[in-house]
Every structure is written in structure tokens, then in C-alpha cells.
Design a protein around this motif. Structure first.
Motif, PDB file in Angstrom:
ATOM      1  N   SER A  71      69.522 142.098  35.216  1.00 49.12           N
ATOM      2  CA  SER A  71      68.473 141.106  35.386  1.00 49.12           C
ATOM      3  C   SER A  71      68.604 140.538  36.793  1.00 49.12           C
ATOM      4  O   SER A  71      69.709 140.335  37.301  1.00 49.12           O
ATOM      5  CB  SER A  71      68.587 139.999  34.346  1.00 49.12           C
ATOM      6  OG  SER A  71      69.809 139.338  34.468  1.00 49.12           O
ATOM      7  N   ARG A  72      67.468 140.304  37.412  1.00 51.99           N
ATOM      8  CA  ARG A  72      67.422 139.776  38.775  1.00 51.99           C
ATOM      9  C   ARG A  72      66.786 138.395  38.714  1.00 51.99           C
ATOM     10  O   ARG A  72      65.644 138.251  38.280  1.00 51.99           O
ATOM     11  CB  ARG A  72      66.637 140.716  39.675  1.00 51.99           C
ATOM     12  CG  ARG A  72      67.332 142.058  39.848  1.00 51.99           C
ATOM     13  CD  ARG A  72      66.430 143.097  40.469  1.00 51.99           C
ATOM     14  NE  ARG A  72      65.939 142.736  41.769  1.00 51.99           N
ATOM     15  CZ  ARG A  72      66.451 143.155  42.921  1.00 51.99           C
ATOM     16  NH1 ARG A  72      67.485 143.978  42.900  1.00 51.99           N
ATOM     17  NH2 ARG A  72      65.948 142.789  44.068  1.00 51.99           N
ATOM     18  N   ILE A  73      67.530 137.389  39.164  1.00 52.99           N
ATOM     19  CA  ILE A  73      67.110 136.004  39.022  1.00 52.99           C
ATOM     20  C   ILE A  73      66.981 135.373  40.407  1.00 52.99           C
ATOM     21  O   ILE A  73      67.962 135.329  41.157  1.00 52.99           O
ATOM     22  CB  ILE A  73      68.142 135.223  38.194  1.00 52.99           C
ATOM     23  CG1 ILE A  73      68.331 135.891  36.846  1.00 52.99           C
ATOM     24  CG2 ILE A  73      67.721 133.774  38.032  1.00 52.99           C
ATOM     25  CD1 ILE A  73      69.552 135.429  36.112  1.00 52.99           C
ATOM     26  N   PRO A  74      65.793 134.873  40.761  1.00 51.22           N
ATOM     27  CA  PRO A  74      65.673 134.126  42.016  1.00 51.22           C
ATOM     28  C   PRO A  74      66.313 132.751  41.859  1.00 51.22           C
ATOM     29  O   PRO A  74      66.113 132.075  40.858  1.00 51.22           O
ATOM     30  CB  PRO A  74      64.170 133.996  42.239  1.00 51.22           C
ATOM     31  CG  PRO A  74      63.515 134.766  41.168  1.00 51.22           C
ATOM     32  CD  PRO A  74      64.515 135.086  40.126  1.00 51.22           C
ATOM     33  N   ALA A  75      67.106 132.332  42.845  1.00 52.65           N
ATOM     34  CA  ALA A  75      67.794 131.052  42.777  1.00 52.65           C
ATOM     35  C   ALA A  75      67.686 130.327  44.111  1.00 52.65           C
ATOM     36  O   ALA A  75      67.741 130.936  45.176  1.00 52.65           O
ATOM     37  CB  ALA A  75      69.260 131.257  42.418  1.00 52.65           C
ATOM     38  N   HIS A  76      67.531 129.008  44.032  1.00 56.07           N
ATOM     39  CA  HIS A  76      67.443 128.160  45.219  1.00 56.07           C
ATOM     40  C   HIS A  76      68.834 127.928  45.794  1.00 56.07           C
ATOM     41  O   HIS A  76      69.800 127.754  45.054  1.00 56.07           O
ATOM     42  CB  HIS A  76      66.806 126.823  44.845  1.00 56.07           C
ATOM     43  CG  HIS A  76      66.721 125.862  45.980  1.00 56.07           C
ATOM     44  ND1 HIS A  76      65.844 126.028  47.019  1.00 56.07           N
ATOM     45  CD2 HIS A  76      67.416 124.731  46.250  1.00 56.07           C
ATOM     46  CE1 HIS A  76      65.991 125.033  47.875  1.00 56.07           C
ATOM     47  NE2 HIS A  76      66.952 124.231  47.430  1.00 56.07           N
ATOM     48  N   VAL A  77      68.946 127.909  47.114  1.00 52.27           N
ATOM     49  CA  VAL A  77      70.216 127.649  47.790  1.00 52.27           C
ATOM     50  C   VAL A  77      70.125 126.273  48.449  1.00 52.27           C
ATOM     51  O   VAL A  77      69.344 126.095  49.380  1.00 52.27           O
ATOM     52  CB  VAL A  77      70.525 128.721  48.857  1.00 52.27           C
ATOM     53  CG1 VAL A  77      71.855 128.436  49.526  1.00 52.27           C
ATOM     54  CG2 VAL A  77      70.521 130.098  48.242  1.00 52.27           C
ATOM     55  N   PRO A  78      70.890 125.277  47.963  1.00 53.75           N
ATOM     56  CA  PRO A  78      70.871 123.961  48.622  1.00 53.75           C
ATOM     57  C   PRO A  78      71.408 124.062  50.038  1.00 53.75           C
ATOM     58  O   PRO A  78      72.244 124.920  50.349  1.00 53.75           O
ATOM     59  CB  PRO A  78      71.804 123.107  47.754  1.00 53.75           C
ATOM     60  CG  PRO A  78      71.966 123.854  46.483  1.00 53.75           C
ATOM     61  CD  PRO A  78      71.736 125.286  46.779  1.00 53.75           C
ATOM     62  N   GLY A  79      70.955 123.179  50.913  1.00 50.81           N
ATOM     63  CA  GLY A  79      71.357 123.222  52.317  1.00 50.81           C
ATOM     64  C   GLY A  79      72.813 122.894  52.565  1.00 50.81           C
ATOM     65  O   GLY A  79      73.340 123.204  53.628  1.00 50.81           O
ATOM     66  N   VAL A  80      73.502 122.250  51.604  1.00 46.16           N
ATOM     67  CA  VAL A  80      74.908 121.880  51.822  1.00 46.16           C
ATOM     68  C   VAL A  80      75.866 123.034  51.568  1.00 46.16           C
ATOM     69  O   VAL A  80      77.017 122.978  51.969  1.00 46.16           O
ATOM     70  CB  VAL A  80      75.311 120.679  50.933  1.00 46.16           C
ATOM     71  CG1 VAL A  80      74.574 119.433  51.365  1.00 46.16           C
ATOM     72  CG2 VAL A  80      75.075 120.968  49.471  1.00 46.16           C
ATOM     73  N   LEU A  81      75.417 124.101  50.915  1.00 48.35           N
ATOM     74  CA  LEU A  81      76.278 125.264  50.682  1.00 48.35           C
ATOM     75  C   LEU A  81      76.331 126.144  51.923  1.00 48.35           C
ATOM     76  O   LEU A  81      75.416 126.147  52.745  1.00 48.35           O
ATOM     77  CB  LEU A  81      75.772 126.087  49.497  1.00 48.35           C
ATOM     78  CG  LEU A  81      75.926 125.455  48.125  1.00 48.35           C
ATOM     79  CD1 LEU A  81      75.365 126.385  47.063  1.00 48.35           C
ATOM     80  CD2 LEU A  81      77.369 125.142  47.822  1.00 48.35           C
ATOM     81  N   ASP A  82      77.426 126.900  52.053  1.00 51.24           N
ATOM     82  CA  ASP A  82      77.569 127.817  53.178  1.00 51.24           C
ATOM     83  C   ASP A  82      76.531 128.930  53.066  1.00 51.24           C
ATOM     84  O   ASP A  82      75.947 129.173  52.020  1.00 51.24           O
ATOM     85  CB  ASP A  82      78.974 128.431  53.179  1.00 51.24           C
ATOM     86  CG  ASP A  82      80.045 127.387  53.410  1.00 51.24           C
ATOM     87  OD1 ASP A  82      79.733 126.360  54.045  1.00 51.24           O
ATOM     88  OD2 ASP A  82      81.177 127.604  52.957  1.00 51.24           O
ATOM     89  N   GLU A  83      76.329 129.622  54.177  1.00 55.61           N
ATOM     90  CA  GLU A  83      75.407 130.752  54.181  1.00 55.61           C
ATOM     91  C   GLU A  83      75.876 131.820  53.202  1.00 55.61           C
ATOM     92  O   GLU A  83      77.061 132.120  53.112  1.00 55.61           O
ATOM     93  CB  GLU A  83      75.307 131.354  55.578  1.00 55.61           C
ATOM     94  CG  GLU A  83      74.436 130.567  56.524  1.00 55.61           C
ATOM     95  CD  GLU A  83      72.974 130.612  56.125  1.00 55.61           C
ATOM     96  OE1 GLU A  83      72.475 131.693  55.753  1.00 55.61           O
ATOM     97  OE2 GLU A  83      72.342 129.555  56.177  1.00 55.61           O
ATOM     98  N   LEU A  84      74.941 132.386  52.470  1.00 55.49           N
ATOM     99  CA  LEU A  84      75.250 133.455  51.526  1.00 55.49           C
ATOM    100  C   LEU A  84      74.804 134.782  52.107  1.00 55.49           C
ATOM    101  O   LEU A  84      73.756 134.875  52.749  1.00 55.49           O
ATOM    102  CB  LEU A  84      74.546 133.202  50.193  1.00 55.49           C
ATOM    103  CG  LEU A  84      74.966 131.937  49.441  1.00 55.49           C
ATOM    104  CD1 LEU A  84      74.103 131.753  48.213  1.00 55.49           C
ATOM    105  CD2 LEU A  84      76.422 132.019  49.053  1.00 55.49           C
ATOM    106  N   ASP A  85      75.603 135.807  51.877  1.00 53.29           N
ATOM    107  CA  ASP A  85      75.287 137.155  52.327  1.00 53.29           C
ATOM    108  C   ASP A  85      75.140 138.059  51.120  1.00 53.29           C
ATOM    109  O   ASP A  85      75.570 137.721  50.019  1.00 53.29           O
ATOM    110  CB  ASP A  85      76.395 137.697  53.236  1.00 53.29           C
ATOM    111  CG  ASP A  85      76.556 136.871  54.492  1.00 53.29           C
ATOM    112  OD1 ASP A  85      75.522 136.454  55.055  1.00 53.29           O
ATOM    113  OD2 ASP A  85      77.708 136.643  54.905  1.00 53.29           O
ATOM    114  N   GLU A  86      74.549 139.210  51.327  1.00 55.26           N
ATOM    115  CA  GLU A  86      74.435 140.180  50.246  1.00 55.26           C
ATOM    116  C   GLU A  86      75.825 140.648  49.849  1.00 55.26           C
ATOM    117  O   GLU A  86      76.662 140.921  50.700  1.00 55.26           O
ATOM    118  CB  GLU A  86      73.567 141.359  50.685  1.00 55.26           C
ATOM    119  CG  GLU A  86      72.124 140.971  50.905  1.00 55.26           C
ATOM    120  CD  GLU A  86      71.261 142.141  51.312  1.00 55.26           C
ATOM    121  OE1 GLU A  86      71.731 143.291  51.237  1.00 55.26           O
ATOM    122  OE2 GLU A  86      70.115 141.893  51.713  1.00 55.26           O
TER     123      GLU A  86
END
Length: 114
Positions: A71-86
Motif C-alpha cells: 500500500s502506498r500512503i501519501p503523508a505530510h512532512v512537518p517542517g521541523v523534521l529533517d529532510e527525508l530521502d527515498e
């Protein structure tokens, strides 16, 4: 444990005047409820959104074996978290609908590329 989950609290936003507090579970008023899931980030093409993929096994009685589903779920990334990579492992939590397709928010980065 400010949001009701056992996750570490990220540092406060760098620019509080321009920060989007409405969609932040840590420093805003976004309630976290329902399911928490963990998965792998497979796409970071959108701004402030990642696609998290979760693989699971489903039993097929006809063949008496398991088959893989995802399953593929779109999720919001808050600005306080570090950058996410694949390839990053993340934990996401269910929230109110944030847009037409997003109703999950990233609450923790579990690990890097495996």
C-alpha cells in the motif's frame, strides 16, 4: 511524548513567523489519532509530502500460500523534521484529512537507506 506517541520531540522551528503550525502535530494543533504505521519512503517529488510504501503478506487459501501486497500512503512532512530521502524508514500517524489524498503525517524518522 507531547503528541500521545512515544516519539522524540524535534527541535523548534527556525522561523516561527513563517512556520505552518496548522499542519504540525508537535508545535501546532494537529490531532494525531487512529493508526500508526511504519514504511519506506519511495517518493519525495511533492513539496511537504512523501509517499510511504508498506509491504504485507496476504494468505491465498486456494493456493495455500502467501502473496505480497503493498500500500502506498501519501503523508505530510512537518517542517521541523529533517529532510527525508527515498529509502528512509519512517513512522506515520493518522490525522484529520489534510488535503484530498493526505490524511497521515510523518512523526518519526526510524532509519536511513537499508
Amino acid at each position: 511524548m507531547a503528541i500521545g506517541l512515544d516519539v522524540p520531540m524535534p527541535p523548534e522551528p527556525q522561523n516561527p513567523e513563517a512556520y505552518d503550525y496548522e499542519k504540525c502535530p508537535f508545535y501546532g494543533q494537529l490531532p494525531v489519532r487512529g493508526q500508526t504505521r511504519s514504511g519506506t519512503v519511495v517518493s519525495t517529488d511533492m513539496a511537504k509530502t512523501v509517499i510511504v510504501e508498506q509491504e504485507y503478506d496476504v494468505f491465498v487459501p486456494k493456493y495455500d500460500r502467501y502473496m505480497k501486497r503493498r500500500s502506498r500512503i501519501p503523508a505530510h512532512v512537518p517542517g521541523v523534521l529533517d529532510e527525508l530521502d527515498e529509502g528512509d524508514e519512517v513512522k506515520i500517524a493518522e490525522t484529520r484529512p489534510l488535503s484530498k489524498t493526505k490524511s497521515h503525517v510523518v512523526v518519526e524518522k526510524l532509519g536511513g537507506d537499508a
